[in-house]
Design a protein around this motif. Structure first.
Motif, PDB file in Angstrom:
ATOM      1  N   THR A 151       0.807  -1.183   0.260  1.00 57.09           N
ATOM      2  CA  THR A 151      -0.151   0.024   0.147  1.00 57.09           C
ATOM      3  C   THR A 151       0.844   1.310   0.159  1.00 57.09           C
ATOM      4  OG1 THR A 151      -0.122   0.118   2.450  1.00 57.09           O
ATOM      5  CG2 THR A 151      -1.788  -1.054   1.288  1.00 57.09           C
ATOM      6  N   PRO A 152       0.413   2.474  -0.455  1.00 53.90           N
ATOM      7  CA  PRO A 152       1.172   3.788  -0.565  1.00 53.90           C
ATOM      8  C   PRO A 152       1.565   3.919   1.092  1.00 53.90           C
ATOM      9  CG  PRO A 152      -0.813   3.811  -1.913  1.00 53.90           C
ATOM     10  CD  PRO A 152      -0.995   2.580  -1.363  1.00 53.90           C
ATOM     11  N   ALA A 153       0.514   3.979   2.097  1.00 53.57           N
ATOM     12  CA  ALA A 153       1.086   4.219   3.352  1.00 53.57           C
ATOM     13  C   ALA A 153       1.980   3.427   3.657  1.00 53.57           C
ATOM     14  CB  ALA A 153      -0.494   4.264   4.257  1.00 53.57           C
ATOM     15  N   ALA A 154       2.188   2.156   3.630  1.00 56.10           N
ATOM     16  CA  ALA A 154       3.359   1.304   3.882  1.00 56.10           C
ATOM     17  C   ALA A 154       4.568   1.615   3.119  1.00 56.10           C
ATOM     18  CB  ALA A 154       2.907  -0.206   3.878  1.00 56.10           C
ATOM     19  N   THR A 155       4.390   1.958   2.001  1.00 55.66           N
ATOM     20  CA  THR A 155       5.597   2.177   1.162  1.00 55.66           C
ATOM     21  C   THR A 155       6.361   3.431   1.704  1.00 55.66           C
ATOM     22  OG1 THR A 155       4.669   1.154  -0.634  1.00 55.66           O
ATOM     23  CG2 THR A 155       6.390   2.690  -1.087  1.00 55.66           C
ATOM     24  N   ALA A 156       5.247   4.609   1.992  1.00 60.63           N
ATOM     25  CA  ALA A 156       6.065   5.757   2.302  1.00 60.63           C
ATOM     26  C   ALA A 156       6.611   5.445   3.864  1.00 60.63           C
ATOM     27  CB  ALA A 156       4.838   6.757   2.573  1.00 60.63           C
ATOM     28  N   ALA A 157       5.815   4.778   4.725  1.00 61.37           N
ATOM     29  CA  ALA A 157       6.504   4.587   5.999  1.00 61.37           C
ATOM     30  C   ALA A 157       7.931   3.672   5.954  1.00 61.37           C
ATOM     31  CB  ALA A 157       5.423   3.815   6.933  1.00 61.37           C
ATOM     32  N   TYR A 158       8.125   2.810   5.012  1.00 65.10           N
ATOM     33  CA  TYR A 158       9.099   2.077   4.672  1.00 65.10           C
ATOM     34  C   TYR A 158      10.371   2.921   4.180  1.00 65.10           C
ATOM     35  CZ  TYR A 158      12.051  -1.860   2.932  1.00 65.10           C
ATOM     36  OH  TYR A 158      13.026  -2.538   2.488  1.00 65.10           O
ATOM     37  N   GLN A 159      10.014   3.782   3.351  1.00 63.81           N
ATOM     38  CA  GLN A 159      10.954   4.545   2.680  1.00 63.81           C
ATOM     39  C   GLN A 159      11.365   5.700   3.734  1.00 63.81           C
ATOM     40  OE1 GLN A 159       8.937   6.103  -0.811  1.00 63.81           O
ATOM     41  NE2 GLN A 159       9.581   4.231  -1.949  1.00 63.81           N
ATOM     42  N   ILE A 160      10.643   6.429   4.738  1.00 61.21           N
ATOM     43  CA  ILE A 160      11.107   7.321   5.518  1.00 61.21           C
ATOM     44  C   ILE A 160      11.595   6.910   6.942  1.00 61.21           C
ATOM     45  CG2 ILE A 160       9.762   8.949   4.487  1.00 61.21           C
ATOM     46  CD1 ILE A 160       7.839   8.849   7.007  1.00 61.21           C
TER      47      ILE A 160
END
Length: 183
Positions: A151-160
């Motif tokens: 999901t976009p939310a999980a991807t963003a959390a992983y990246q930051i």
């Protein structure tokens, strides 16, 4: 849907059409499954596998208990090359500092499965994290959308997620015989 199945089973039991006993649980198979439960680039180095052991990743499901450490390990890191001794790609293990936001993002359920999905990209990255708790390390994939992609939310959390490098090595380093031939 679940309540309708339970009502049908109860009616069947009352009319004698179904043997008495525990009511079978209705399995919710409408959740999407991840395209992959393994890192996109397999981890090979013993020094990295010490932090992120090989295992199929599972859904996180939101721990209510404290975790000891959270790791991210990658087999496809890039570094600037000097053209002589650095070849790449690099394999690396990182410890996540203050992992609460990352764990909260991974605690969301997988989305409902869509009926029609485009063909997934060849190399889907499931954004795996490794959670160490009470002497055991388990891998978890990012929650997925209806087509099995993070999901976009999980991807963003992983990246930051703030990472501290623990160990790294150059997977593309030449063998001793290659070094002798170059030098």
């Amino acid at each position: 849907m679940k309540s309708a199945a339970v009502v049908v089973l109860l009616l069947a039991m009352l009319t004698g059409c179904f043997p008495a006993g525990p009511i079978p649980s209705v399995i919710d198979s409408s959740r999407a499954q991840p395209v992959s439960t393994q890192p996109r680039v397999p981890l090979t180095g013993p020094e990295v596998l010490a932090y992120c052991p090989r295992s199929d990743a599972v859904h996180f499901g939101a721990y209510s208990l404290a975790v000891d450490v959270v790791y991210i390990c990658r087999g496809d890191e890039t570094r600037a090359t000097d053209g002589v001794s650095t070849y790449g790609p690099w394999e690396a293990a990182y410890q996540i500092q203050h992992p609460a936001a990352l764990l909260a993002a991974y605690g969301h359920p997988d989305n409902r499965r869509k009926r029609l999905c485009p063909e997934p990209p060849v190399a889907v990255d499931p954004l795996i994290i490794w959670v160490h708790r009470d002497g055991v390390t388990q891998s978890y994939y990012a929650p997925v959308d209806g087509c099995g992609l993070p999901t976009p939310a999980a991807t963003a959390a992983y990246q930051i997620a703030k990472r501290t490098l623990l160990v790294q090595f150059d997977r593309g380093a030449p063998t001793v015989s290659q070094k002798d031939a170059d030098g």
